[in-house]
Design an enzyme around this catalytic site. Structure first.
Site, PDB file in Angstrom:
ATOM      1  CE1 TYR A 218      -3.097   3.065   0.730  1.00 27.08           C
ATOM      2  CE2 TYR A 218      -2.323   3.025   2.999  1.00 27.08           C
ATOM      3  CZ  TYR A 218      -3.054   3.634   1.989  1.00 27.08           C
ATOM      4  OH  TYR A 218      -3.720   4.800   2.248  1.00 27.08           O
ATOM      5  CE  LYS A 222      -2.581   6.621  -2.021  1.00 31.59           C
ATOM      6  NZ  LYS A 222      -3.699   7.067  -2.899  1.00 31.59           N
TER       7      LYS A 222
END
Length: 473
Positions: A218, A222
């Site tokens: 994640y 990002k």
């Protein structure tokens, strides 16, 4: 970030019903399906009860019908997969602000899926934004943990293209995409099952993230999304909001609303259900959380502040609580969780009360954590497995429950290690300036995102944990 867009929409409709138009991109195969999902997830959501009571159901429905346009689409595709050219042209002519809160937030997601949404999706949003003739700004919601597991003050600064959190690597995003494509081809050649493909792609993502210094898929993807926005922005005005761990609403539209299990909530749910009795983490390390409505208030504040204030540089805001006096610690939330479930024990589906006997026991070293598991759980699990086999699986349920508890403890410890051993604090100079700006225009109370007003014990005991129990159990 489904919960973010819902709270944003509710906030705008409640405090600024004169907004001209809201386009809401919903992942769905067609517009009819998008409308159905919008009705189910938005109009029927308890989140809208306050505005529904204030306006009346009929008036709210009329307002939504007039102002909100649910569009079937997916940021993984160019032009969001919107095939209707007339609709695209209309959006290009009318949209003046884009808020991108779409993301895959699972720490342990398939690398290809996270890449498509968090990286390729960010590029597609940027391309679409460049086609909007009236666009004033693109606001991108990221995460403060793109900074990784660092010590000291983490600045509100953008990434350079290719920058990593590891000293000896360079991040080439095109190479990462080739690595993904090659792995998928390899798995296809091996005739891997769907389950084997999923596991392999998750493990690949974790390997690549750790290679470059990020703790999970994640935060890694990002960070890549942020890099590309900075690299390809040209003269577009971009603002990036980096919240920390988002928790239930502090006040708006009412306290305790939450949707989707977050980092902290995984421990709360597992502990309350009797699945988890110990954890790997430092009880004295900071646990940086921020209520969902404060995140949304910061987003709206940033839109107001930057709507007519162009900047060549990307402006970043850390929406966090770790820099305030008396920051929340792991021990605080573990203690509050114990006291809450002591007073309000959870009942399982059979109606049996789950009693909590002690707070979650912390293990500050991985060796002590593994030793505890191997000493107290593995021998019993092996013996139970043998007994279960010779008794024709009579103890199947007992064995599976114990195995599940052990696997839950191990999985949580691996995924959340960077967050329960966090010793940094997020710089919030830009965020403080934004707060002051809202106070200057008399919007400080309407758009409150100052965590210094939160009394953590009261918030945890009377707002957040009850919200977790109500909406997630």
């Amino acid at each position: 970030m489904k919960c973010t867009y819902l709270v944003i929409m509710e906030k705008i409709l409640r405090v600024q019903p004169n907004v001209k138009k809201l386009y809401l991109l919903i992942r769905a195969p067609d517009n009819n399906s998008a409308d159905e999902r919008f009705t189910r997830e938005v109009m029927m959501s308890e989140l809208f009860n306050v505005i529904r009571e204030k306006m009346g159901s009929g008036n709210l429905n009329s307002l939504v019908e007039e102002k909100v346009f649910a569009i079937s689409g997916d940021i993984s595709y160019e032009n969001f997969g919107i095939r209707n050219s007339k609709l695209r042209e209309e959006m290009h002519k009318e949209i003046d602000v884009i808020i991108n809160s779409a993301a895959v937030t699972n720490f342990y997601e398939r690398y290809d899926i996270a890449m498509n949404v968090n990286v390729v999706g960010a590029i597609n949003v940027l391309k679409f934004a460049k086609s909007c003739t009236k666009l004033k700004m693109l606001l991108h919601v990221s995460t403060a943990y793109v900074c990784g597991k660092a010590i000291g003050i983490l600045p509100e600064k953008p990434f350079d293209m290719g920058e990593t959190l590891s000293e000896n690597t360079y991040l080439d995003i095109d190479v990462e995409r080739v690595v993904i494509a090659n792995k998928l081809k390899e798995l296809e050649t091996l005739n891997a099952t769907p389950k084997e493909v999923t596991i392999a792609m998750k493990e690949l993502g974790m390997q690549r993230a750790r290679l470059h210094g990020w703790p999970n898929i994640y935060s890694f993807t990002k960070a890549m999304g942020e890099m590309l926005l900075g690299h390809l922005k040209e003269n577009l005005h971009i603002v990036i909001i980096r919240p920390t761990i988002i928790t239930s609403t502090y006040k708006e539209p009412f306290p305790g609303w939450i949707e989707g299990v977050r980092t902290v909530d995984s421990f709360i749910v597992a502990y309350g259900k009797g699945v988890l009795k110990f954890y790997y983490g430092d009880p004295d390390s900071k646990l940086d959380v921020i209520p969902g409505d404060m995140v949304v208030n910061s987003i709206v504040a940033a839109v107001i502040a930057h709507e007519n204030q162009y900047s060549e540089d990307i402006v970043i805001y850390h929406i966090s609580s770790s820099s305030r006096d008396g920051p929340l610690k792991n021990s605080d939330i573990m203690s509050s969780t114990f006291h809450y479930f002591t007073k309000n024990p959870w009942a399982n589906k059979d109606g049996k009360i789950v009693k909590v006997e002690a707070p979650l026991r912390p293990f500050s070293s991985i060796d002590s954590f593994r030793k505890h598991i191997s000493t107290h759980y593995l021998p019993l699990l092996k013996m139970l497995k043998f007994v279960n086999i010779v008794s024709c699986h009579f103890f199947d349920k007992t064995y599976k429950n114990m195995e599940r508890k052990m696997n839950t403890a191990i999985r949580l410890s691996q995924l959340y290690e960077p967050y329960v051993f966090f010793y940094g604090s997020f710089d919030n100079v830009n965020t403080e300036k934004l707060r002051l700006r809202m106070m200057e225009i008399n919007m400080g109370e309407v758009l409150n995102f100052d965590p210094r007003c939160i009394k953590w014990e009261d918030y945890l005991m009377n707002t957040h944990i009850p919200g977790v129990v109500k909406y997630l159990f």
